[in-house]
Design a protein around this motif. Sequence first.
Motif, PDB file in Angstrom:
ATOM      1  N   ASN A 138      -6.457 -75.498  33.986  1.00 48.79           N
ATOM      2  CA  ASN A 138      -5.298 -75.182  33.144  1.00 48.79           C
ATOM      3  C   ASN A 138      -4.701 -76.402  32.472  1.00 48.79           C
ATOM      4  OD1 ASN A 138      -3.387 -73.369  32.031  1.00 48.79           O
ATOM      5  ND2 ASN A 138      -1.857 -74.060  33.521  1.00 48.79           N
ATOM      6  N   TYR A 183     -11.870 -68.125  29.359  1.00 51.29           N
ATOM      7  CA  TYR A 183     -10.961 -68.674  30.375  1.00 51.29           C
ATOM      8  C   TYR A 183     -11.235 -67.896  31.662  1.00 51.29           C
ATOM      9  CZ  TYR A 183      -8.662 -70.884  26.411  1.00 51.29           C
ATOM     10  OH  TYR A 183      -8.399 -71.641  25.281  1.00 51.29           O
ATOM     11  N   GLN A 240      -3.767 -69.584  33.726  1.00 52.27           N
ATOM     12  CA  GLN A 240      -4.236 -70.451  32.654  1.00 52.27           C
ATOM     13  C   GLN A 240      -3.482 -70.180  31.366  1.00 52.27           C
ATOM     14  OE1 GLN A 240      -8.578 -69.263  33.380  1.00 52.27           O
ATOM     15  NE2 GLN A 240      -8.806 -71.415  32.752  1.00 52.27           N
ATOM     16  N   ASN A 241      -3.190 -71.262  30.632  1.00 50.40           N
ATOM     17  CA  ASN A 241      -2.629 -71.146  29.289  1.00 50.40           C
ATOM     18  C   ASN A 241      -3.777 -71.191  28.285  1.00 50.40           C
ATOM     19  OD1 ASN A 241       0.139 -71.068  30.014  1.00 50.40           O
ATOM     20  ND2 ASN A 241       0.098 -73.274  30.351  1.00 50.40           N
ATOM     21  N   LYS A 252      -3.583 -65.077  32.154  1.00 52.18           N
ATOM     22  CA  LYS A 252      -3.958 -65.962  31.049  1.00 52.18           C
ATOM     23  C   LYS A 252      -2.888 -65.769  29.977  1.00 52.18           C
ATOM     24  CE  LYS A 252      -7.790 -65.747  33.472  1.00 52.18           C
ATOM     25  NZ  LYS A 252      -8.204 -66.758  34.458  1.00 52.18           N
ATOM     26  N   SER A 253      -2.140 -66.820  29.672  1.00 54.31           N
ATOM     27  CA  SER A 253      -0.973 -66.708  28.794  1.00 54.31           C
ATOM     28  C   SER A 253      -1.236 -67.331  27.432  1.00 54.31           C
ATOM     29  CB  SER A 253       0.242 -67.394  29.429  1.00 54.31           C
ATOM     30  OG  SER A 253       0.569 -66.795  30.665  1.00 54.31           O
ATOM     31  N   SER A 301      -0.334 -69.299  24.135  1.00 51.45           N
ATOM     32  CA  SER A 301       0.578 -70.424  23.899  1.00 51.45           C
ATOM     33  C   SER A 301       0.923 -70.560  22.421  1.00 51.45           C
ATOM     34  CB  SER A 301      -0.031 -71.727  24.413  1.00 51.45           C
ATOM     35  OG  SER A 301      -1.311 -71.952  23.867  1.00 51.45           O
ATOM     36  N   THR A 310       3.445 -63.584  26.740  1.00 49.61           N
ATOM     37  CA  THR A 310       4.594 -64.339  27.251  1.00 49.61           C
ATOM     38  C   THR A 310       5.925 -63.728  26.820  1.00 49.61           C
ATOM     39  OG1 THR A 310       4.891 -66.013  25.509  1.00 49.61           O
ATOM     40  CG2 THR A 310       3.246 -66.473  27.209  1.00 49.61           C
TER      41      THR A 310
END
Length: 218
Positions: free
Chosen positions: A39, A57, A63-64, A81-82, A84, A104
């Motif tokens: 990450n 990912y 994880q971003n 998994k975000s 960004s 998010t």
Amino acid sequence: MVNIGAGTLSCASDFLMGNNATRNKLVFSGPGILQISGNSSTIANGQFTASTGTIDYNGTVAQNILALSYYHLKCSGSNIKSLSANTVVAGSLSIAGAAQLDVTAVNNYSLSVAGNWDITSTDADPFLERAATVTFNGASGLQTISTPLSQETFYNLTINNNAGNSGADVEFNKNCYVSQTYNHTSGKVDLKGNSLNVISQNNTGSFITCNLTGGSII
């Protein structure tokens, strides 16, 4: 420069790239795959050529997702998994394994997908839509929206598909639930006998909006 052709480069932790955009580049020259398990990866969009490659990912940690313009984007492994940044996927989006994709809560990043929406994750809620906008904007072939759940849920959904097929341009394999705004500007949508529901979620937020300015539902 790292050039990925048709193979798979698997990183057990992070993929770290120096900030010299002239010398340090990640280039897909074919349908290869980069798997990232950590990450703390660093890749700038100016250093990246997506071509027809996939970034996966696949970690077991949260994880971003890097702020890149993707061809294929895959979330696998497990955990959240975000996004960004507002994210454009020129190919397909996949959520697999036991992973969960989150737009998010603070930023509600938008997601634009030109290929298939392929959800196979065993997570109870693979896609956290929050208050974000998802756009399906394919330009060729059939764009399929599939999930193992009884329905796929979006907050704002836009259909702007310009494939111009003789049959359907966008196809849903399950019911589609939109809790705020549905915009349909182009493309023929085939629900395959499923339902499209545009209903306020828990009677909260603004009045719902349903705009059909182009295309059709068949």
